[in-house]
Design an enzyme around this catalytic site. Structure first.
Site, short mmCIF file in Angstrom:
data_model
loop_
_atom_site.label_atom_id
_atom_site.label_comp_id
_atom_site.label_asym_id
_atom_site.label_seq_id
_atom_site.Cartn_x
_atom_site.Cartn_y
_atom_site.Cartn_z
N TYR A 28 -15.54 -22.98 -40.98
CA TYR A 28 -14.85 -23.22 -39.97
C TYR A 28 -14.99 -24.28 -39.20
O TYR A 28 -13.23 -25.05 -38.84
CB TYR A 28 -15.75 -22.09 -38.66
CG TYR A 28 -15.04 -22.86 -37.16
CD1 TYR A 28 -13.58 -22.60 -36.83
CD2 TYR A 28 -15.56 -23.61 -36.34
CE1 TYR A 28 -13.57 -22.58 -35.57
CE2 TYR A 28 -15.59 -24.00 -34.80
CZ TYR A 28 -14.26 -23.36 -34.90
OH TYR A 28 -13.71 -23.86 -33.63
N GLU A 79 -13.98 -18.53 -27.16
CA GLU A 79 -14.54 -19.06 -25.92
C GLU A 79 -14.76 -18.56 -24.37
O GLU A 79 -15.95 -18.56 -24.34
CB GLU A 79 -13.85 -20.69 -25.81
CG GLU A 79 -13.23 -21.22 -26.98
CD GLU A 79 -14.66 -21.86 -27.54
OE1 GLU A 79 -15.35 -22.67 -26.99
OE2 GLU A 79 -14.16 -22.19 -28.75
N TRP A 91 -21.58 -20.46 -30.54
CA TRP A 91 -20.22 -20.23 -31.04
C TRP A 91 -20.92 -19.60 -32.79
O TRP A 91 -20.30 -18.47 -33.06
CB TRP A 91 -19.92 -21.42 -31.77
CG TRP A 91 -18.52 -21.67 -32.30
CD1 TRP A 91 -18.13 -22.12 -33.48
CD2 TRP A 91 -17.13 -20.92 -31.38
NE1 TRP A 91 -16.93 -21.98 -33.61
CE2 TRP A 91 -16.60 -20.94 -32.12
CE3 TRP A 91 -17.16 -19.93 -30.35
CZ2 TRP A 91 -14.88 -20.58 -32.03
CZ3 TRP A 91 -15.85 -19.72 -30.19
CH2 TRP A 91 -14.85 -19.93 -30.48
#
Length: 187
Positions: free
Chosen positions: A18, A40, A48
């Site tokens: 990522y 988000e 995350w």
């Protein structure tokens, strides 16, 4: 020789991929902007990496983040999402995804695109920071405060300043790669 990366991603192959290919790359695609907005908002209060591990499940559950479809979700679809163990099953966050899709479309109608609207907060150019350590990066800024306030005024949910700063980092509105990271000069 191993690549020098931002410290937050080192040691997890999904995080590193990522980081290496997406994080901090300027995003102007409407659907991808909506995807990051949804992800988000679901990340609020979680890590995350938890969201990244469920990202493919989110894509399937939320019709590949097609905001036009998400904006029309009904009670039956909401119920199905809340039963889906592959995503974060939080009623407020599911409802916010739908509300935010509807408001996303309103912004497109007003500004021509969500991209035009959201990038105007940084004068259509990524903010270039120069952090030596990833922990030097702030959780929020004046820009994310302003963005959050405006989005809330427009009816968006789960768009606090910290969430919006993470959105800015993810979508390349701000370059928060550390200066020794191999991606710093690339994005």
């Amino acid at each position: 020789m191993q690549k020098q990366r931002c410290g937050w991603c080192v040691g997890d192959s999904l995080y590193e991929a990522y980081h290496d290919h997406e994080w901090g790359v300027p995003v102007h695609d409407e659907q991808l902007l909506f995807e990051f907005l949804v992800l988000e908002t679901f990340q609020a209060g979680l890590s995350w990496i938890t969201i990244l591990r469920k990202r493919d499940n989110f894509r399937i559950a939320f019709d590949n983040f097609d905001y036009r479809i998400v904006a029309r979700y009904d009670e039956r679809k909401k119920s199905a999402l809340l039963q889906n163990a592959g995503i974060i099953r939080n009623k407020l966050k599911v409802n916010s995804a739908i509300t935010n899709a509807q408001n996303f479309i309103k912004i497109q109608e007003e500004f021509g695109s969500f991209d035009s609207y959201i990038w105007s907060f940084v004068n259509n150019k990524p903010v270039q920071n120069k952090w030596k350590h990833h922990k030097d990066s702030p959780a929020k800024t004046e820009i994310s405060d302003k963005m959050s306030k405006d989005l809330k005024k427009r009816g968006f949910k789960f768009v606090g300043s910290t969430i919006m700063y993470a959105f800015m980092q993810a979508t390349g509105m701000v370059n928060d790669h550390t200066i020794d990271c191999f991606r710093y000069s690339q994005v």
